[in-house]
Design an enzyme around this catalytic site. Structure first.
Site, short mmCIF file in Angstrom:
data_model
loop_
_atom_site.label_atom_id
_atom_site.label_comp_id
_atom_site.label_asym_id
_atom_site.label_seq_id
_atom_site.Cartn_x
_atom_site.Cartn_y
_atom_site.Cartn_z
N GLU A 75 0.81 -1.21 0.00
CA GLU A 75 0.00 0.00 0.00
C GLU A 75 0.86 1.27 0.00
OE1 GLU A 75 -2.79 -0.74 -0.66
OE2 GLU A 75 -3.78 -2.18 0.65
N HIS A 94 -2.83 3.24 8.16
CA HIS A 94 -3.96 2.54 7.53
C HIS A 94 -4.29 1.31 8.35
CE1 HIS A 94 -6.48 0.35 4.80
NE2 HIS A 94 -5.52 -0.43 4.33
N HIS A 96 -7.43 -1.92 9.27
CA HIS A 96 -8.62 -2.66 8.85
C HIS A 96 -9.55 -2.76 10.06
CE1 HIS A 96 -6.48 -4.94 5.31
NE2 HIS A 96 -6.30 -3.62 5.26
N TYR A 121 -14.91 15.54 18.63
CA TYR A 121 -13.52 15.10 18.53
C TYR A 121 -13.14 14.56 17.16
CZ TYR A 121 -14.24 15.85 23.41
OH TYR A 121 -14.58 16.43 24.60
N HIS A 161 -12.88 -1.85 3.27
CA HIS A 161 -11.44 -2.10 3.40
C HIS A 161 -10.89 -1.52 4.70
CE1 HIS A 161 -7.27 -1.93 1.18
NE2 HIS A 161 -7.13 -2.16 2.47
#
Length: 216
Positions: A75, A94, A96, A121, A161
């Site tokens: 990625e 990143h 999941h 927030y 994703h």
């Protein structure tokens, strides 16, 4: 301890904390951070956030060439898209994470503003989160989609994703992505119950007070 050694340790410590709390599992997720010399440190491909080795992080020079460490996450184009379009980006994370992924599958989610205004927030730390379409994992088109935003978002949600968040440093990026997941969880917990959201006036007050990138 050198500055880079501290950064390597910090990346691994924060990644393990997120793994230990179930924010990403197995070998999912990736994390990167800028080094003082303009280079990049990144979690290697196929590694677990729970067991990252500071000495084996992928290390890139300022010219973008790998100079040491294991092979980087597939990625990487997603990460470099944030660095290239947002000069203030010092780290990208990143995950999941389950609740944000679940929320991304629902048909009535706002693509331009993925998270509902449940608390101040998420607005303060993330601004508007853009929901992007479904891409094959590792597809360079994900990076192109981020580039298409021209640096106007600090966070995106990859449908089905997981979230991707850029921050000024690795700690800020991790805290922000945790806030994204917490807000997605609140959205699911309150779904169908008619929760009281922040009003437009209240949202605008937060945006103005904390100088949030919002109207882009």
């Amino acid at each position: 301890m050198t500055e880079e050694t501290h950064l390597r340790d910090q990346i691994c410590t924060l990644a393990k904390s997120m793994f230990d709390r179930g924010l990403t599992g197995g070998s999912t997720g990736n994390i990167s951070a800028r080094t003082r010399d303009g280079g990049l440190l990144m979690s290697p491909t196929g590694t677990s956030f729970g067991r990252l080795d500071p000495a084996r992080l992928s290390r890139f020079g300022a010219d973008g060439r790998q100079i040491e460490g294991d092979r980087p996450s597939k990625e990487m184009p997603l990460h470099t898209a944030f660095y290239d379009t947002r000069s203030q980006t010092g780290a990208v994370v990143h995950l999941h994470s389950c609740h944000s992924v679940a929320l991304s599958t629902l048909p009535d989610v706002d693509e331009e503003n993925f998270l509902p205004p449940i608390t101040p927030y998420s607005i303060m730390q993330l601004g508007r989160v853009k929901l992007l379409p479904i891409f094959r994992p590792g597809d360079p088109a994900m990076g192109e989609a981020v580039r298409g935003l021209a640096g106007k978002r600090t966070a995106v949600m990859l449908a089905n994703h997981g979230p991707v968040v850029a921050g000024e440093d690795v700690e800020a990026a991790c805290y922000a992505i945790e806030e994204l997941e917490a807000t997605a969880r609140l959205a699911l917990l309150t779904r169908g119950l008619g929760p009281r959201m922040l009003t437009e006036v209240q949202v605008r007050d937060v945006v103005t007070t904390f100088d949030v990138e919002w109207d882009q």
